[in-house]
Design an enzyme around this catalytic site. Structure first.
Site, PDB file in Angstrom:
ATOM      1  N   LYS A 138       0.860  -1.179   0.000  1.00 58.17           N
ATOM      2  CA  LYS A 138       0.000   0.000   0.000  1.00 58.17           C
ATOM      3  C   LYS A 138       0.903   1.238   0.000  1.00 58.17           C
ATOM      4  O   LYS A 138       2.049   1.133   0.398  1.00 58.17           O
ATOM      5  CB  LYS A 138      -0.881   0.017   1.260  1.00 58.17           C
ATOM      6  CG  LYS A 138      -1.597  -1.292   1.568  1.00 58.17           C
ATOM      7  CD  LYS A 138      -2.886  -1.399   0.807  1.00 58.17           C
ATOM      8  CE  LYS A 138      -3.606  -2.715   1.127  1.00 58.17           C
ATOM      9  NZ  LYS A 138      -4.744  -2.964   0.240  1.00 58.17           N
ATOM     10  N   HIS A 179      -6.793 -13.503  -7.060  1.00 56.48           N
ATOM     11  CA  HIS A 179      -7.573 -12.564  -6.262  1.00 56.48           C
ATOM     12  C   HIS A 179      -9.013 -12.600  -6.742  1.00 56.48           C
ATOM     13  O   HIS A 179      -9.265 -12.791  -7.921  1.00 56.48           O
ATOM     14  CB  HIS A 179      -6.999 -11.151  -6.392  1.00 56.48           C
ATOM     15  CG  HIS A 179      -7.591 -10.207  -5.395  1.00 56.48           C
ATOM     16  ND1 HIS A 179      -8.820  -9.636  -5.566  1.00 56.48           N
ATOM     17  CD2 HIS A 179      -7.141  -9.764  -4.198  1.00 56.48           C
ATOM     18  CE1 HIS A 179      -9.093  -8.871  -4.513  1.00 56.48           C
ATOM     19  NE2 HIS A 179      -8.096  -8.933  -3.670  1.00 56.48           N
TER      20      HIS A 179
END
Length: 459
Positions: free
Chosen positions: A165, A284
């Site tokens: 992130k 994912h």
């Protein structure tokens, strides 16, 4: 004329309560909410018809084939406790209705047009039983759990990951630096966020290069095998394959794909490439909640998970039971077992409607990710066991001293939990105690404990 034109009741043809299911049938459990006034038998039969051979009227070409051989059959209807308006319809589909090795074709039939059907208010596919004859036409996961452990030389514990992130906006070099720090600190993997593909601020080739550099540097310093899930998802299949090929040329161990937004056809293509070229494949599930979040419409995630095991993937995100995203414990463990185990017994308390035999198709590692931190470690170790990947994004990068200490804190917490479990301690009862004890020896863990002691995602 020999054939009787006109609209007919579905249940005359497609509702067959005395049908004995065959070992080769694909079985489906649908949660049906019919429009008021539509009887369950008719609604169940309509689902069977519309998702197999039926159409709304009799057509003369029906006479050119054997409907009995090819039609889907609604063979059982059961009420749902506490829901007057819903019931579960069980449908059996003959194997011949489906193309071999194509999850795409399977879904086009079973969850195609029928979900827009007017006679139903809502429809949800709760579970599928994939017959062994059909399973055998799929390659499944590129490598599976055992081969992955052997490739990575990591045994007897869950694997640790971290999503880098901020997910969007870093340059490739800074991104690679974050990857290096996390891996150097003790994580096994770092991860591209699912929405990191190839944007103007960071093109895919630059990211791949800097991440590969980070991996090799961290491996040299720690003596452990490291990986970064390089997201190969792209706008076209050709571009996706180009990225996977480049990852292989860099010699990295693993790539990643968003299988629902990318599509099953693309996913199966990539999975085949990964097996042929020794790449692990991390999956994912972005977009899954669009499909599986409503309780009465769409399909349950366990169906998407089964489909992924057939299409191919070595890791898949499966909720956390404890973090910021939804997931009930028993139900989650139900589909986690469907991903990992070879044989799963029917167990309605865990949402498993059918006994499923995977005939040695490789297993998939479930990934717990989303709002988890060091205090969750004992619970995660207990719930998911060794064969899992625990992913702490903010729970690593949010550490007050930086990424590497954040990684150290997670690794120390994990090793402490595994050791406590191996000594026979009760992780559920002593969870906080185990973490506190370990933090005496690890200032990094102590700092992490301090910062996240109050966090709860409860709504």
């Amino acid at each position: 004329v020999g054939f009787k034109a006109g609209v007919k009741d579905y249940k005359l043809t497609y509702y067959t309560p005395d049908y004995e299911t065959k070992d080769t049938d694909i079985l489906a459990a649908f949660r049906v909410t019919p429009q008021p006034g539509v009887p369950p038998e008719e609604a169940g039969a309509a689902v069977a018809a519309e998702s197999s051979t039926g159409t709304w009227t009799t057509v003369w070409t029906d006479g050119l084939t054997s409907l009995d051989r090819y039609k889907g059959r609604c063979y059982h209807i059961e009420p749902v406790a506490g829901e007057e308006t819903q019931f579960i319809a069980y449908v059996a589909y003959p194997l011949d209705l489906f193309e071999e090795g194509s999850v795409t074709n399977m879904f086009t039939s079973i969850v195609g047009n029928v979900f827009g059907f007017k006679a139903l208010r809502a429809l949800r596919l709760e579970d599928l039983r994939i017959p062994t004859a059909y399973t055998k036409t799929f390659q499944g996961p590129p490598h599976g759990i055992q081969v992955e452990r052997d490739k990575l030389n990591k045994y007897g514990r869950p694997l640790l990951g971290c999503t880098i992130k901020p997910k969007l906006g870093l340059s490739a070099k800074n991104y690679g630096r974050a990857v290096y720090e996390c891996l150097r600190g003790g994580l096994d993997f770092t991860k591209d966020d699912e929405n990191v593909n190839s944007q103007p601020f960071m093109r895919w080739r630059d990211r791949f290069l800097f991440c590969a550099e980070a991996i090799y540097k961290a491996q040299a310093e720690t003596g452990e095998i490291k990986g970064h899930y390089l997201n190969a998802t792209a706008g076209t299949c050709e571009d996706m394959m180009k990225r996977a090929v480049f990852a292989r040329e860099l010699g990295v161990p693993i790539v990643m794909h968003d299988y629902l937004t990318g599509g099953f056809t693309a996913n199966t293509t990539l999975a085949h490439y990964c097996r042929d070229n020794g790449l692990l494949l991390h999956i994912h599930r972005a977009m899954h909640a669009v499909i599986d979040r409503q309780k009465n419409h769409g399909m349950h995630f366990r169906v998407l998970a089964k489909a992924l095991r057939m299409s191919g993937g070595d890791h898949i995100h499966a909720g956390t039971v404890v973090g910021k995203l939804e997931g009930e414990r028993e139900i989650t463990l139900g589909f986690v077992d469907l991903l990992r185990d070879d044989f799963i017994e029917k167990d309605r308390s865990r949402g498993i409607y059918f006994t499923q035999d995977w005939v040695s198709l490789p297993g998939v590692l479930p990934v717990a990710s989303g709002g988890i931190h060091v205090w969750h470690m004992p619970a995660l170790t207990e719930i998911f066991g060794d064969d899992s990947v625990l992913q702490f994004g903010g729970g690593t990068l949010g550490h007050p001293w930086g990424n590497a200490p954040g990684a150290v804190a997670n690794r120390v917490a994990l090793e402490a939990c595994v050791q406590a479990r191996n000594e026979g301690r009760d992780l559920a009862r002593e969870d906080n105690e185990i973490i506190r004890e370990a933090s005496k020896w690890s200032p990094e863990l102590a700092a992490a404990c301090e910062i996240w002691k109050e966090i709860k995602f409860e709504f």
